[in-house]
Structure formats: structure tokens, C-alpha cells
Design a protein around this motif. Structure first.
Motif, PDB file in Angstrom:
ATOM      1  N   GLN A  78       0.848  -1.190   0.000  1.00  0.00           N
ATOM      2  CA  GLN A  78       0.000   0.000   0.000  1.00  0.00           C
ATOM      3  C   GLN A  78       0.881   1.235   0.000  1.00  0.00           C
TER       4      GLN A  78
ATOM      5  N   GLU B 214      -7.200   1.273  -5.453  1.00  0.00           N
ATOM      6  CA  GLU B 214      -7.029   0.079  -4.639  1.00  0.00           C
ATOM      7  C   GLU B 214      -5.648   0.138  -3.991  1.00  0.00           C
ATOM      8  N   ASN B 215      -5.625   0.190  -2.672  1.00  0.00           N
ATOM      9  CA  ASN B 215      -4.388   0.268  -1.895  1.00  0.00           C
ATOM     10  C   ASN B 215      -3.617   1.569  -2.097  1.00  0.00           C
TER      11      ASN B 215
END
Length: 135
Positions: A4, A44-45
Motif C-alpha cells: 500500500q 485500490e491500496n
């Protein structure tokens, strides 16, 4: 490899910043959002932590840069099309952002940027797939 990314940016006004990014279509993760910080979900992330300056200061002994007069970071995101680039920047301008420079079209890459309400520069690019560029 990292799983992340959290980019941390100092801001002046939490309500104003959240309203600005919501106008662009982004959401916030309520689990990591309060009156001192807000977790902006950009993919996403992919997250941007918007931190009130006094709270941001607790993470560093350095002077916080004034993003309106000093460049501290350039945040750049890829987009799936030129139209997506234009739509995001146009929404930002409609919500109060400014554009620091004109769009750039290098053939293989198209980019535009805006400075948000706190002066942070956000860039958006669409890169042509090599197979498309060769025609």
C-alpha cells in the motif's frame, strides 16, 4: 514490493478539503478519518492522508512547506484515457482548484494538473500503450 501507499499532505481546513475531493468523485475511509485526518481513497491500496497542519506537525520536526509558494511533492496518477484526465481536472477547477500550467500532449503521453485548495499539485496522465503508438 510494498502492498500500500499512504501519501500524507498538510491541509488548512478539513471540511473544505473533504468537500473538494468529494466533488471530484473520491471517497474517504471512515475508519481512518476524524477531525484531524482524513483517509482519501484514490485507488485500490492507494491512499492520501489529509492532515490538519497542527496534527501533521506531530510527525516531523521540519517546517511545513507552504504548498502555495513551495513545491514539496508532485502527486501523479495514471488515467485510462485523455477524457478521464480532462474530466478530473475540469471537476477540480469547478470545485475551486487552479491549473498551474497548460495541458501537455507529447503524443505518447497526455497530462494535465491542478493545484488543490491548499496548493498541492496533483497531476493526471494518460500514457498510450506502445502497441497503439506504433499504429
Amino acid at each position: 514490493m510494498h502492498a500500500q501507499i499512504f501519501v500524507n499532505l498538510p491541509i488548512d481546513n478539513m471540511a473544505r478539503s473533504q468537500a473538494f475531493f468529494r466533488a471530484l468523485g473520491y471517497e474517504f475511509n471512515p475508519q481512518f478519518t476524524n477531525d484531524q485526518g482524513a483517509c482519501l481513497v484514490v485507488g485500490e491500496n492507494l491512499f492520501v492522508m489529509l492532515l490538519i497542519k497542527s496534527f501533521y506537525q506531530t510527525f516531523t520536526d521540519k517546517t511545513i512547506a507552504d504548498a502555495r509558494t513551495t513545491s514539496e511533492v508532485l502527486v501523479c496518477f495514471s488515467c485510462s484515457s485523455r477524457e478521464e484526465v480532462d474530466a478530473l481536472v475540469d471537476k477540480a477547477v469547478a470545485a475551486g482548484a487552479t491549473t498551474p500550467r497548460p495541458a501537455q500532449d507529447l503524443g505518447f503521453m497526455y497530462s494535465r494538473s491542478f493545484d488543490d485548495l491548499d496548493g498541492h499539485t496533483w497531476e493526471f496522465v494518460h500514457m498510450v500503450d506502445a502497441s497503439q503508438a506504433l499504429g
